[in-house]
Write an enzyme that holds these catalytic residues in place. Sequence first.
Site, short mmCIF file in Angstrom:
data_model
loop_
_atom_site.label_atom_id
_atom_site.label_comp_id
_atom_site.label_asym_id
_atom_site.label_seq_id
_atom_site.Cartn_x
_atom_site.Cartn_y
_atom_site.Cartn_z
N LYS A 10 0.61 -1.46 0.02
CA LYS A 10 -0.05 0.39 -0.19
C LYS A 10 0.70 1.26 0.18
O LYS A 10 1.50 1.26 0.55
CB LYS A 10 -1.08 0.67 1.27
CG LYS A 10 -2.13 -1.02 1.59
CD LYS A 10 -2.62 -1.23 2.42
CE LYS A 10 -3.69 -2.15 2.59
NZ LYS A 10 -4.60 -2.56 3.85
N TYR A 50 -11.94 -2.54 -3.49
CA TYR A 50 -12.91 -2.72 -1.68
C TYR A 50 -14.15 -2.48 -1.62
O TYR A 50 -14.67 -2.41 -1.61
CB TYR A 50 -11.76 -1.17 -0.83
CG TYR A 50 -10.67 -1.78 -0.85
CD1 TYR A 50 -10.41 -2.68 -0.15
CD2 TYR A 50 -9.74 -0.61 -0.72
CE1 TYR A 50 -9.35 -3.17 0.54
CE2 TYR A 50 -8.62 -0.49 -0.44
CZ TYR A 50 -8.12 -1.93 0.03
OH TYR A 50 -7.02 -2.15 1.35
N PHE A 58 -16.20 3.11 7.78
CA PHE A 58 -14.33 3.64 7.96
C PHE A 58 -14.14 3.57 5.65
O PHE A 58 -12.51 3.99 5.34
CB PHE A 58 -12.94 2.45 8.61
CG PHE A 58 -13.58 1.03 8.18
CD1 PHE A 58 -12.59 0.83 6.65
CD2 PHE A 58 -14.30 0.11 8.95
CE1 PHE A 58 -13.15 -0.72 6.59
CE2 PHE A 58 -14.61 -1.26 7.95
CZ PHE A 58 -13.61 -1.46 6.75
N THR A 92 -5.64 -8.02 10.43
CA THR A 92 -5.53 -6.98 9.72
C THR A 92 -4.74 -5.73 10.67
O THR A 92 -4.37 -4.12 9.89
CB THR A 92 -7.53 -6.45 9.47
OG1 THR A 92 -7.23 -7.49 8.40
CG2 THR A 92 -7.86 -5.51 8.93
N ARG A 103 2.69 -7.20 8.73
CA ARG A 103 1.79 -6.41 9.56
C ARG A 103 3.19 -6.07 11.12
O ARG A 103 2.43 -5.19 11.51
CB ARG A 103 0.88 -6.54 9.60
CG ARG A 103 -0.10 -5.97 7.93
CD ARG A 103 -1.36 -6.50 8.12
NE ARG A 103 -1.74 -6.20 6.57
CZ ARG A 103 -3.34 -6.23 6.26
NH1 ARG A 103 -3.66 -7.17 7.00
NH2 ARG A 103 -3.54 -5.94 5.42
N ASN A 123 -1.28 -0.68 7.52
CA ASN A 123 -1.16 -1.52 8.37
C ASN A 123 -0.46 -2.40 6.64
O ASN A 123 0.25 -3.82 6.36
CB ASN A 123 -2.33 -2.03 7.90
CG ASN A 123 -3.50 -2.77 7.53
OD1 ASN A 123 -2.74 -2.19 6.31
ND2 ASN A 123 -4.30 -3.95 7.49
N HIS A 126 -2.00 -5.15 1.04
CA HIS A 126 -2.71 -5.79 0.94
C HIS A 126 -2.37 -7.42 0.46
O HIS A 126 -1.88 -7.04 -0.55
CB HIS A 126 -3.65 -5.10 0.04
CG HIS A 126 -4.53 -5.56 -0.44
ND1 HIS A 126 -6.29 -6.15 0.41
CD2 HIS A 126 -5.45 -7.17 -1.67
CE1 HIS A 126 -7.00 -6.92 -0.67
NE2 HIS A 126 -6.18 -7.58 -1.40
N GLU A 137 -9.65 -10.85 -7.29
CA GLU A 137 -8.48 -9.55 -7.54
C GLU A 137 -7.48 -9.31 -8.34
O GLU A 137 -7.10 -8.23 -9.72
CB GLU A 137 -8.13 -8.98 -6.29
CG GLU A 137 -8.51 -9.14 -4.89
CD GLU A 137 -8.48 -8.70 -3.82
OE1 GLU A 137 -6.93 -9.58 -3.51
OE2 GLU A 137 -9.45 -8.63 -3.64
P1 IDP Z 1 -7.70 -7.30 5.26
O1 IDP Z 1 -6.96 -6.15 4.08
O2 IDP Z 1 -6.45 -7.77 6.01
O3 IDP Z 1 -8.36 -7.77 4.22
P2 IDP Z 1 -10.39 -6.30 5.37
O4 IDP Z 1 -11.15 -6.19 6.76
O5 IDP Z 1 -10.86 -6.51 4.50
O6 IDP Z 1 -8.70 -6.69 6.25
O7 IDP Z 1 -10.05 -4.67 5.54
C1 IDP Z 1 -9.49 -3.95 4.59
C2 IDP Z 1 -8.85 -2.65 4.67
O8 IDP Z 1 -9.04 -1.71 5.45
C3 IDP Z 1 -7.52 -3.71 6.26
O9 IDP Z 1 -6.55 -3.19 5.01
C4 IDP Z 1 -7.24 -2.05 6.24
O10 IDP Z 1 -6.25 -1.14 5.78
C5 IDP Z 1 -8.74 -1.10 6.37
N1 IDP Z 1 -9.53 -1.32 7.49
C6 IDP Z 1 -10.63 -2.42 7.92
N2 IDP Z 1 -10.78 -1.93 8.81
C7 IDP Z 1 -10.84 -1.19 9.47
C8 IDP Z 1 -11.08 -0.35 10.53
O11 IDP Z 1 -12.08 -0.52 11.80
N3 IDP Z 1 -10.64 1.60 10.40
C9 IDP Z 1 -10.29 1.54 9.72
N4 IDP Z 1 -9.42 1.40 8.63
C10 IDP Z 1 -9.49 -0.15 8.14
MG MG Z 2 -9.79 -7.84 2.75
#
Ligand code: IDP
Ligand code: MG
Length: 160
Positions: A10, A50, A58, A92, A103, A123, A126, A137
């Site tokens: 990212k 996304y 968020f 995550t 991460r 983080n 992705h 994807e």
């Molecule tokens: P992932 O990247 O581990 O698959 P996802 O739940 O698909 O996690 O969320 C996508 C991205 O959205 C996360 O990697 C993170 O950058 C962001 N994200 C997820 N949950 C939150 C939140 O509660 N607050 C802010 N950002 C979030």
């Molecule tokens: Mg995800």
Amino acid sequence: MIEKTFVAIKPDGVQRAIVGEIISRFEKVGLKIAALKMVWVDKEFARKHYAEHVDKSFYPGLEAMITMGPVVAMVLEGVEAIALVRKLVGPTEPKAAPPGTIRGDFAHVSYGHADELGIGVKNVIHASANPEDAKKEIALWFSDEEIHDYDTVHDKHVRK
Ligand code: IDP
Ligand code: MG
């Protein structure tokens, strides 16, 4: 058993100049880089990538984060690569990600911190969550011509 998965370093990971260190981890476990490019995504593309999060509270912060600079996008290939890459990437929330994961080793921020600031959780990386997402994807980010088939030294040990 050989799978392809999608990974994007990212904008926070690119701007912190840890692209090489991250790619190196994937190379060291024997994963093959099947495709690789740098892309600066716009809001429309972010909404496609996304799609499952667009209606979440968020999302605006996540969209701002993923469009704030270029990402390094890649397709990685290997034995059960989808789950393997998620294992290497870690959970995550960096706060919860164990040491040894990307991460956990390269970030420490939390959901609480991101929500307080109204930003996406930075983080670093992705990775596709499951086979269905990987297929979707890879097709969204890469054309067939951009995905390469070649042998690495690991193929000798993986395939025999
Ligand atoms: P992932 O990247 O581990 O698959 P996802 O739940 O698909 O996690 O969320 C996508 C991205 O959205 C996360 O990697 C993170 O950058 C962001 N994200 C997820 N949950 C939150 C939140 O509660 N607050 C802010 N950002 C979030
Ligand atoms: Mg995800």
